[in-house]
Design a protein around this motif. Structure first.
Motif, PDB file in Angstrom:
ATOM      1  N   LEU A  34     -39.698-102.325 -29.519  1.00  0.00           N
ATOM      2  CA  LEU A  34     -39.638-101.793 -28.260  1.00  0.00           C
ATOM      3  C   LEU A  34     -37.946-101.194 -27.989  1.00  0.00           C
ATOM      4  CD1 LEU A  34     -40.882-101.342 -25.451  1.00  0.00           C
ATOM      5  CD2 LEU A  34     -40.022-103.641 -24.677  1.00  0.00           C
ATOM      6  N   GLY A  35     -38.012-100.138 -27.357  1.00  0.00           N
ATOM      7  CA  GLY A  35     -36.799 -99.360 -27.091  1.00  0.00           C
ATOM      8  C   GLY A  35     -35.832 -99.153 -28.344  1.00  0.00           C
ATOM      9  N   GLY A  36     -36.516 -98.922 -29.350  1.00  0.00           N
ATOM     10  CA  GLY A  36     -35.971 -98.548 -30.638  1.00  0.00           C
ATOM     11  C   GLY A  36     -35.317 -99.796 -31.514  1.00  0.00           C
ATOM     12  N   GLU A  37     -35.856-100.927 -30.811  1.00  0.00           N
ATOM     13  CA  GLU A  37     -35.461-102.189 -31.426  1.00  0.00           C
ATOM     14  C   GLU A  37     -36.618-102.839 -32.054  1.00  0.00           C
ATOM     15  OE1 GLU A  37     -32.992-104.546 -29.024  1.00  0.00           O
ATOM     16  OE2 GLU A  37     -31.273-102.963 -28.886  1.00  0.00           O
ATOM     17  N   VAL A  38     -36.297-103.757 -33.111  1.00  0.00           N
ATOM     18  CA  VAL A  38     -37.602-104.584 -33.632  1.00  0.00           C
ATOM     19  C   VAL A  38     -37.152-105.838 -32.727  1.00  0.00           C
ATOM     20  CG1 VAL A  38     -38.192-105.907 -35.332  1.00  0.00           C
ATOM     21  CG2 VAL A  38     -37.429-103.563 -35.907  1.00  0.00           C
ATOM     22  N   ILE A  39     -37.892-106.115 -32.257  1.00  0.00           N
ATOM     23  CA  ILE A  39     -37.972-107.612 -31.110  1.00  0.00           C
ATOM     24  C   ILE A  39     -38.592-108.687 -31.761  1.00  0.00           C
ATOM     25  CG2 ILE A  39     -37.371-106.300 -29.096  1.00  0.00           C
ATOM     26  CD1 ILE A  39     -40.508-106.994 -28.302  1.00  0.00           C
ATOM     27  N   VAL A  40     -39.394-108.425 -32.828  1.00  0.00           N
ATOM     28  CA  VAL A  40     -40.195-109.553 -33.561  1.00  0.00           C
ATOM     29  C   VAL A  40     -40.567-108.833 -34.955  1.00  0.00           C
ATOM     30  CG1 VAL A  40     -42.197-111.026 -33.697  1.00  0.00           C
ATOM     31  CG2 VAL A  40     -41.474-110.630 -31.452  1.00  0.00           C
ATOM     32  N   ASP A  41     -40.199-109.898 -35.952  1.00  0.00           N
ATOM     33  CA  ASP A  41     -40.698-109.688 -37.231  1.00  0.00           C
ATOM     34  C   ASP A  41     -40.898-110.942 -37.954  1.00  0.00           C
ATOM     35  OD1 ASP A  41     -41.445-108.573 -39.708  1.00  0.00           O
ATOM     36  OD2 ASP A  41     -39.438-108.245 -40.397  1.00  0.00           O
ATOM     37  N   THR A  42     -42.120-111.672 -38.042  1.00  0.00           N
ATOM     38  CA  THR A  42     -42.373-112.992 -38.424  1.00  0.00           C
ATOM     39  C   THR A  42     -43.678-113.015 -39.148  1.00  0.00           C
ATOM     40  OG1 THR A  42     -42.450-115.166 -37.694  1.00  0.00           O
ATOM     41  CG2 THR A  42     -43.621-113.741 -36.178  1.00  0.00           C
ATOM     42  N   ASP A  43     -43.739-113.785 -40.092  1.00  0.00           N
ATOM     43  CA  ASP A  43     -45.176-114.302 -40.835  1.00  0.00           C
ATOM     44  C   ASP A  43     -45.536-115.477 -40.236  1.00  0.00           C
ATOM     45  OD1 ASP A  43     -43.118-116.107 -41.802  1.00  0.00           O
ATOM     46  OD2 ASP A  43     -43.724-115.127 -43.969  1.00  0.00           O
ATOM     47  N   GLY A  92     -34.039-102.783 -26.247  1.00  0.00           N
ATOM     48  CA  GLY A  92     -33.219-101.477 -26.039  1.00  0.00           C
ATOM     49  C   GLY A  92     -32.972-101.475 -24.444  1.00  0.00           C
ATOM     50  N   ASP A  93     -33.199-100.251 -24.337  1.00  0.00           N
ATOM     51  CA  ASP A  93     -33.187 -99.912 -22.733  1.00  0.00           C
ATOM     52  C   ASP A  93     -34.407-100.174 -21.930  1.00  0.00           C
ATOM     53  OD1 ASP A  93     -30.178 -99.613 -22.613  1.00  0.00           O
ATOM     54  OD2 ASP A  93     -30.523 -97.457 -23.188  1.00  0.00           O
ATOM     55  N   GLU A  94     -35.501-100.436 -22.733  1.00  0.00           N
ATOM     56  CA  GLU A  94     -36.715-100.905 -22.173  1.00  0.00           C
ATOM     57  C   GLU A  94     -37.038-101.983 -21.751  1.00  0.00           C
ATOM     58  OE1 GLU A  94     -38.804 -98.180 -21.943  1.00  0.00           O
ATOM     59  OE2 GLU A  94     -37.068 -96.932 -22.657  1.00  0.00           O
ATOM     60  N   HIS A  95     -38.014-102.144 -20.578  1.00  0.00           N
ATOM     61  CA  HIS A  95     -38.407-103.333 -19.973  1.00  0.00           C
ATOM     62  C   HIS A  95     -39.950-103.356 -19.474  1.00  0.00           C
ATOM     63  CE1 HIS A  95     -39.205-105.446 -15.802  1.00  0.00           C
ATOM     64  NE2 HIS A  95     -38.957-106.431 -16.620  1.00  0.00           N
ATOM     65  N   ARG A  96     -40.474-104.058 -19.939  1.00  0.00           N
ATOM     66  CA  ARG A  96     -42.246-104.168 -19.755  1.00  0.00           C
ATOM     67  C   ARG A  96     -42.604-105.290 -18.928  1.00  0.00           C
ATOM     68  NH1 ARG A  96     -40.861 -99.949 -21.456  1.00  0.00           N
ATOM     69  NH2 ARG A  96     -41.913 -98.603 -23.043  1.00  0.00           N
ATOM     70  N   PRO A  97     -42.873-105.325 -17.694  1.00  0.00           N
ATOM     71  CA  PRO A  97     -43.047-106.235 -16.949  1.00  0.00           C
ATOM     72  C   PRO A  97     -44.398-106.935 -17.490  1.00  0.00           C
ATOM     73  CG  PRO A  97     -43.053-104.665 -15.590  1.00  0.00           C
ATOM     74  CD  PRO A  97     -42.674-103.932 -16.911  1.00  0.00           C
ATOM     75  N   ARG A  98     -44.479-108.301 -17.367  1.00  0.00           N
ATOM     76  CA  ARG A  98     -45.869-109.056 -17.808  1.00  0.00           C
ATOM     77  C   ARG A  98     -46.147-108.415 -19.080  1.00  0.00           C
ATOM     78  NH1 ARG A  98     -48.643-111.714 -13.658  1.00  0.00           N
ATOM     79  NH2 ARG A  98     -50.617-110.697 -14.381  1.00  0.00           N
ATOM     80  N   ALA A  99     -45.657-108.171 -20.059  1.00  0.00           N
ATOM     81  CA  ALA A  99     -46.260-107.511 -21.434  1.00  0.00           C
ATOM     82  C   ALA A  99     -46.667-108.659 -22.091  1.00  0.00           C
ATOM     83  CB  ALA A  99     -45.134-106.626 -21.934  1.00  0.00           C
TER      84      ALA A  99
END
Length: 163
Positions: A34-43, A92-99
């Motif tokens: 989101l917003g050009g960033e990896v916010i999760v990467d997990t197994d 990044g600069d992005e915000h997603r409410p209730r996502a």
């Protein structure tokens, strides 16, 4: 009458998933951007399988990048999993409410969901499952992730409210 899509070798039909839903650990890698960033990467991944729905994937809250989750407004209730709380998702600069959502005190049989979060793929820049780009479940209400090995038809398409 629902016409099931053909199931090819290596595929699963959502019409073979149970109700009440089944929860299972899977050997998959989940990545969300989101917003050009990896916010999760997990197994460390759990999926919930419910009749007519593509799988919903839950990852640990701690797998999210710092600041990627903040408490969101509202709540909902699942007859099987219990009371859900929402998260706003940031990258990044992005915000997603209730996502994203979690079950802080899941019902018996779903305890493995405590401390985990699922995210609507349709509002992220990109979600992958083992490097395969996820297609969001139609309709915007449900949070299933569609990949080539999952076949429908899927709840959420027009006319599916009574399924």
């Amino acid at each position: 009458m629902i016409t099931r899509h053909p199931v090819l070798p290596g595929q699963e039909s959502v019409w073979d998933y149970p109700r009440p839903p089944r929860v299972e650990h899977v050997s998959k890698r989940v990545s969300m951007e989101l917003g050009g960033e990896v916010i999760v990467d997990t197994d460390d991944v759990v999926r919930v399988l419910e009749t007519s729905h593509p799988p919903v994937y839950y990852v640990p809250i701690d797998a999210f990048a710092p600041g990627a989750l903040t408490p969101g407004e509202g709540s909902s209730f699942c007859e099987f999993k219990g009371g859900a709380r929402y998260f706003d998702v940031h990258g990044g600069d992005e915000h997603r409410p209730r996502a994203g959502w979690t079950y802080p005190h899941p019902s018996p049989g779903y305890e493995v969901l405590a401390g985990r979060v699922a995210v609507y793929a349709g509002v992220m820049d990109r979600c992958t499952l083992d490097d395969v780009v996820v297609v969001p479940q139609p309709g915007g209400f449900y949070g299933g992730w569609i990949t080539p090995e999952i076949v429908g038809p899927f709840k959420g398409v027009p006319g599916s409210m009574g399924w």
